[in-house]
Design a protein around this motif. Structure first.
Motif, short mmCIF file in Angstrom:
data_model
loop_
_atom_site.label_atom_id
_atom_site.label_comp_id
_atom_site.label_asym_id
_atom_site.label_seq_id
_atom_site.Cartn_x
_atom_site.Cartn_y
_atom_site.Cartn_z
N LYS A 174 0.85 -1.19 0.00
CA LYS A 174 0.00 0.00 0.00
C LYS A 174 0.88 1.25 0.00
O LYS A 174 1.74 1.40 0.85
CB LYS A 174 -0.93 0.00 1.21
CG LYS A 174 -1.95 -1.12 1.20
CD LYS A 174 -2.93 -0.99 2.35
CE LYS A 174 -3.97 -2.12 2.30
NZ LYS A 174 -4.80 -2.05 1.09
N ASN A 179 -1.97 14.30 -3.55
CA ASN A 179 -2.51 14.63 -4.87
C ASN A 179 -1.78 15.81 -5.49
O ASN A 179 -2.02 16.16 -6.64
CB ASN A 179 -4.02 14.90 -4.80
CG ASN A 179 -4.36 15.98 -3.78
OD1 ASN A 179 -3.51 16.75 -3.35
ND2 ASN A 179 -5.63 16.04 -3.41
N ASP A 194 -0.54 -3.11 -4.49
CA ASP A 194 -1.88 -3.54 -4.84
C ASP A 194 -2.39 -2.70 -6.01
O ASP A 194 -1.80 -1.68 -6.38
CB ASP A 194 -2.82 -3.47 -3.64
CG ASP A 194 -2.99 -2.06 -3.07
OD1 ASP A 194 -2.85 -1.07 -3.83
OD2 ASP A 194 -3.27 -1.94 -1.87
N ALA A 195 -3.48 -3.14 -6.61
CA ALA A 195 -3.97 -2.51 -7.84
C ALA A 195 -4.31 -1.03 -7.64
O ALA A 195 -4.00 -0.20 -8.49
CB ALA A 195 -5.20 -3.28 -8.33
N LYS A 196 -4.93 -0.70 -6.51
CA LYS A 196 -5.33 0.68 -6.27
C LYS A 196 -4.12 1.59 -6.13
O LYS A 196 -4.08 2.70 -6.70
CB LYS A 196 -6.19 0.75 -5.00
CG LYS A 196 -6.75 2.13 -4.71
CD LYS A 196 -7.66 2.11 -3.50
CE LYS A 196 -8.22 3.49 -3.22
NZ LYS A 196 -9.14 3.48 -2.03
N SER A 197 -3.11 1.14 -5.39
CA SER A 197 -1.91 1.94 -5.20
C SER A 197 -1.17 2.13 -6.52
O SER A 197 -0.67 3.22 -6.83
CB SER A 197 -0.97 1.27 -4.18
OG SER A 197 -1.56 1.22 -2.90
N GLU A 198 -1.10 1.05 -7.30
CA GLU A 198 -0.40 1.13 -8.57
C GLU A 198 -1.11 2.08 -9.54
O GLU A 198 -0.47 2.89 -10.22
CB GLU A 198 -0.29 -0.26 -9.20
CG GLU A 198 0.48 -0.27 -10.51
CD GLU A 198 0.60 -1.66 -11.09
OE1 GLU A 198 1.59 -1.93 -11.79
OE2 GLU A 198 -0.31 -2.49 -10.85
N GLU A 199 -2.42 1.99 -9.58
CA GLU A 199 -3.19 2.86 -10.47
C GLU A 199 -2.98 4.33 -10.14
O GLU A 199 -2.76 5.16 -11.03
CB GLU A 199 -4.68 2.51 -10.37
CG GLU A 199 -5.57 3.38 -11.25
CD GLU A 199 -7.05 3.06 -11.08
OE1 GLU A 199 -7.87 3.71 -11.75
OE2 GLU A 199 -7.38 2.17 -10.25
N TYR A 200 -3.03 4.66 -8.85
CA TYR A 200 -2.86 6.05 -8.45
C TYR A 200 -1.43 6.52 -8.69
O TYR A 200 -1.20 7.65 -9.14
CB TYR A 200 -3.23 6.22 -6.98
CG TYR A 200 -3.35 7.67 -6.57
CD1 TYR A 200 -4.36 8.47 -7.06
CD2 TYR A 200 -2.42 8.25 -5.70
CE1 TYR A 200 -4.47 9.80 -6.71
CE2 TYR A 200 -2.52 9.57 -5.33
CZ TYR A 200 -3.55 10.34 -5.85
OH TYR A 200 -3.65 11.66 -5.50
N ARG A 203 -0.99 7.28 -12.30
CA ARG A 203 -1.72 8.50 -12.65
C ARG A 203 -0.90 9.74 -12.29
O ARG A 203 -0.79 10.68 -13.08
CB ARG A 203 -3.06 8.53 -11.93
CG ARG A 203 -3.93 9.74 -12.31
CD ARG A 203 -5.15 9.80 -11.45
NE ARG A 203 -5.88 8.52 -11.43
CZ ARG A 203 -6.85 8.25 -10.58
NH1 ARG A 203 -7.19 9.13 -9.64
NH2 ARG A 203 -7.46 7.09 -10.63
#
Length: 223
Positions: A174, A179, A194-200, A203
């Protein structure tokens, strides 16, 4: 108490380098009774100490506390106690060194960085600690936790100035980012995001026009 001082807790041997202004007087109390005085005319000084090799002490991994400080309120700018042996250095204490700009260490216990508001660079590769609190280091620009396999969470939401991040071969799952993050380069090969951390993360990097060292399986090494 000195204005700028650092404590290094290590076993077997003591070794480190310190960067101070040229002409600064340094004192090292090695923890085994030895004391070393040195005036730095280069700015960068390296110290090495082999501790007594009494088998009973050495076998018990006795920990020696080395006290490093600069005279006349001079600042300690950088401290490097990296070690190829993860067992050699137990802990580094920089709590009373507000002037510190860069720290490089391989340690078993997480450093308390709450007294280092000016810290810009932290390299703690292959350390074995499980947590790392960087909430008191808003000036941090470079962070390397390469090979920190026990570190599973990393909160960088208060480190908006961070430009470079290396969590390759770490256990980080995590990852929290501001931002307003200035992050422009990241290496997370063989990490466990994890997928959420990688996506952010991707971005943020994309918004900043930065570079990613891709994890295994993406194809090319760089983007």
């Amino acid at each position: 108490m000195a204005t700028n001082e650092i404590y290094l807790h290590s076993c077997w041997y003591g070794s480190f380098s310190v960067t101070v202004p040229m002409g600064c007087s340094l004192v090292v109390e090695w923890g085994d009774g030895g004391v070393e005085h040195r005036v730095s005319w280069r700015g960068l000084e390296t110290f090495i100490r082999n501790y007594p090799r009494d088998d009973s002490i050495y076998g018990d991994n006795a920990v020696y506390c080395t006290h490093v400080y600069a005279k006349d309120d001079a600042p300690i700018l950088e401290f490097d106690c990296w070690s190829s042996s993860t067992e050699a250095k137990k802990r580094v204490d920089t709590l009373h060194c507000p002037s510190l700009l860069a720290l490089r260490c391989t340690v078993l216990e997480p450093p308390d960085l709450s007294g280092n508001p000016l810290l810009k660079e932290l390299y703690c590769d292959n350390s074995r600690f499980e947590t790392l609190d960087l909430s008191h280091n808003p000036a941090l620009e470079v962070l390397s936790c390469f090979g920190c396999r026990n570190l599973t969470k990393l909160n960088l939401s208060r480190n908006a100035a961070l430009r470079e991040l290396n969590i390759a071969f770490s256990g980080v799952k995590k990852l929290g980012l501001s931002n307003r993050s200035a992050l422009q380069w990241v290496d997370y090969q063989y990490s466990h995001l994890d997928a959420k951390s990688e996506e952010y993360l991707l971005r943020i990097i994309g918004q900043n026009g930065g570079t990613v060292v891709k994890p295994y399986g993406w194809g090319d090494d760089d983007e």
